[in-house]
Scaffold this active site. Sequence first.
Site, PDB file in Angstrom:
ATOM      1  N   GLY A 229       0.816  -1.200   0.000  1.00  0.00           N
ATOM      2  CA  GLY A 229       0.000   0.000   0.000  1.00  0.00           C
ATOM      3  C   GLY A 229       0.845   1.243   0.000  1.00  0.00           C
ATOM      4  O   GLY A 229       1.970   1.254  -0.521  1.00  0.00           O
ATOM      5  N   SER A 230       0.334   2.290   0.617  1.00  0.00           N
ATOM      6  CA  SER A 230       1.004   3.588   0.543  1.00  0.00           C
ATOM      7  C   SER A 230       2.206   3.658   1.469  1.00  0.00           C
ATOM      8  O   SER A 230       2.281   2.973   2.501  1.00  0.00           O
ATOM      9  CB  SER A 230       0.019   4.706   0.915  1.00  0.00           C
ATOM     10  OG  SER A 230      -0.246   4.687   2.313  1.00  0.00           O
ATOM     11  N   GLU A 249       5.635  -3.427   0.753  1.00  0.00           N
ATOM     12  CA  GLU A 249       5.670  -3.124  -0.676  1.00  0.00           C
ATOM     13  C   GLU A 249       4.930  -1.809  -0.861  1.00  0.00           C
ATOM     14  O   GLU A 249       3.699  -1.764  -0.778  1.00  0.00           O
ATOM     15  CB  GLU A 249       5.015  -4.247  -1.483  1.00  0.00           C
ATOM     16  CG  GLU A 249       5.689  -5.592  -1.345  1.00  0.00           C
ATOM     17  CD  GLU A 249       7.101  -5.626  -1.891  1.00  0.00           C
ATOM     18  OE1 GLU A 249       7.443  -4.728  -2.700  1.00  0.00           O
ATOM     19  OE2 GLU A 249       7.863  -6.523  -1.515  1.00  0.00           O
ATOM     20  N   LEU A 250       5.683  -0.738  -1.099  1.00  0.00           N
ATOM     21  CA  LEU A 250       5.117   0.605  -1.047  1.00  0.00           C
ATOM     22  C   LEU A 250       5.094   1.247  -2.427  1.00  0.00           C
ATOM     23  O   LEU A 250       4.955   0.575  -3.431  1.00  0.00           O
ATOM     24  CB  LEU A 250       5.891   1.433  -0.022  1.00  0.00           C
ATOM     25  CG  LEU A 250       6.004   0.782   1.370  1.00  0.00           C
ATOM     26  CD1 LEU A 250       6.821   1.647   2.311  1.00  0.00           C
ATOM     27  CD2 LEU A 250       4.636   0.490   1.962  1.00  0.00           C
ATOM     28  N   CYS A 287       2.030   0.276  -8.838  1.00  0.00           N
ATOM     29  CA  CYS A 287       3.274   0.846  -8.291  1.00  0.00           C
ATOM     30  C   CYS A 287       4.385   0.903  -9.330  1.00  0.00           C
ATOM     31  O   CYS A 287       5.337   1.668  -9.169  1.00  0.00           O
ATOM     32  CB  CYS A 287       3.737   0.023  -7.088  1.00  0.00           C
ATOM     33  SG  CYS A 287       2.587   0.034  -5.704  1.00  0.00           S
ATOM     34  N   GLU A 381       4.130   9.589  -6.010  1.00  0.00           N
ATOM     35  CA  GLU A 381       3.514   8.587  -6.872  1.00  0.00           C
ATOM     36  C   GLU A 381       2.116   9.059  -7.254  1.00  0.00           C
ATOM     37  O   GLU A 381       1.256   9.222  -6.385  1.00  0.00           O
ATOM     38  CB  GLU A 381       3.434   7.247  -6.144  1.00  0.00           C
ATOM     39  CG  GLU A 381       2.764   6.161  -6.954  1.00  0.00           C
ATOM     40  CD  GLU A 381       2.670   4.856  -6.185  1.00  0.00           C
ATOM     41  OE1 GLU A 381       2.854   3.794  -6.800  1.00  0.00           O
ATOM     42  OE2 GLU A 381       2.405   4.904  -4.960  1.00  0.00           O
TER      43      GLU A 381
END
Length: 481
Positions: A229-230, A249-250, A287, A381
């Site tokens: 996520g963020s 996992e950003l 992402c 992002e």
Amino acid sequence: MTSTHAFWLAGRQVTGEDSFDVTSPWDGRLVGKVGVPTDAQVEEAVAAAYAVRDEFAATPAHVRAAALDHVSKRLAERTEEIAELISAENGKPIKWARGEVGRAVSVFRFAAEEARRFNGGEAQRLDTDAGGQGRLALTRRFPKGVVLGIAPFNFPLNLCAHKVAPAIAAGAPIILKPAPATPLSGLILGDLLAETDLPAGSWSILPVANDRMPALVQDERLPVISFTGSEKVGYAIMDSVPRKHCTLELGGNGAAVVLGDYASDADLDWAATRIATFSNYQGGQSCISVQRVIADASVYDRLLPRIVAAVEAQVTGDPTDDRTDVGPLVSEDAAKRVESWVDEAVSAGAQLLTGGKRDGASYAPTVLTDVPADTTIACEEVFGPVLTVRKVDGEAEAFDAVNDSKYGLQAGVFTHDLQVAFRAHRALEVGGVVIGDVPSYRADQMPYGGAKQSGVGREGVRFAMEDYTYERVLVLTGLAL
């Protein structure tokens, strides 16, 4: 009347006392109602997972592998049904939704294969020193404990698969929390897991609200947290539980570099097509979608109009239509945020070459140039169908431009030069470098994760299994080696 989708508590279906609506971001229609677990039911799921952890870790590999094979097979059999569900709750074009189901099929198949060969043990002789004569070390990996998997909305099936499948393969119980906007795809996995012989308590799927997560994150019975996520939420989780193992996992702002040797018309057509496709697939909500194009000055003037034309050729509209390339974002608020970032950049001097228009939750595929470095869209992002194009002079400046970011997930480099490929691999501060293509390529069995503020740890079935386990050494004494 729409029925309420049950959640999964320690392997059994529970309807829940309350429910919430899941609606389509495309047309606002009701896709389904989802039951909400009470605090007592969440506690029951955690207690069951904690109680079964030793039993599950000792479950024979063939049992776990057979369950994973079953889920893979059943996903494949129900591809169209599940793809339609993903498209309905997420707004993803149906062709991309079918691809997501196909990837989840592979994830569970890879996990079944890894379950059969993982943790076979590594022997190490210790008589290399006199004090170790007659001794042998055997190293095996064991689960750290129950995994709390927190999945996002953008790949509502496959990123749930990337939490669940490695945990089962490693013998670690898992509690999965799907994203509130897209819980139905994750709950489908419960339907399939319930058809297997996995022990009760080894998995639960709980669609709880985000504001109820701190208690689960803090629970000492859940020593492993796998979050996608963020950046803001991910690091807040890690900061709140510094002694837990966190895989994060950003975000990213993926760069596609086009170097001077990639100069033929065919080369530039290929690069432009791939860039346009993968800046806009999933509505840019990936992402590793292309957010930044960094082009050598020698090819820039020929590449830019090709990119604009390829972006304008993307078919936008109804996600249920097989011809649609770009559907809506996950919500109107998400589209409004993208709109505000583009407007800010244009007000600061950026040139809008195409797009820049919002209609409800949809945002038109957009290309910007001359974007000031201090604008939000240059630094963060965007998670929307927007790309920026920048001119640079040579390889070194291009690689510096890639690295001039707080993120480092993946980068793509369009070049034919093998030496450049190896220099890129060494120079670029990212988790993965893709040569001859965009940064958006991911094979689900390869290690996937980022550098800098793009996260910590790696997914990609075997690599996630390593994250969920630790090495334990057994020393045998008195052996005639």
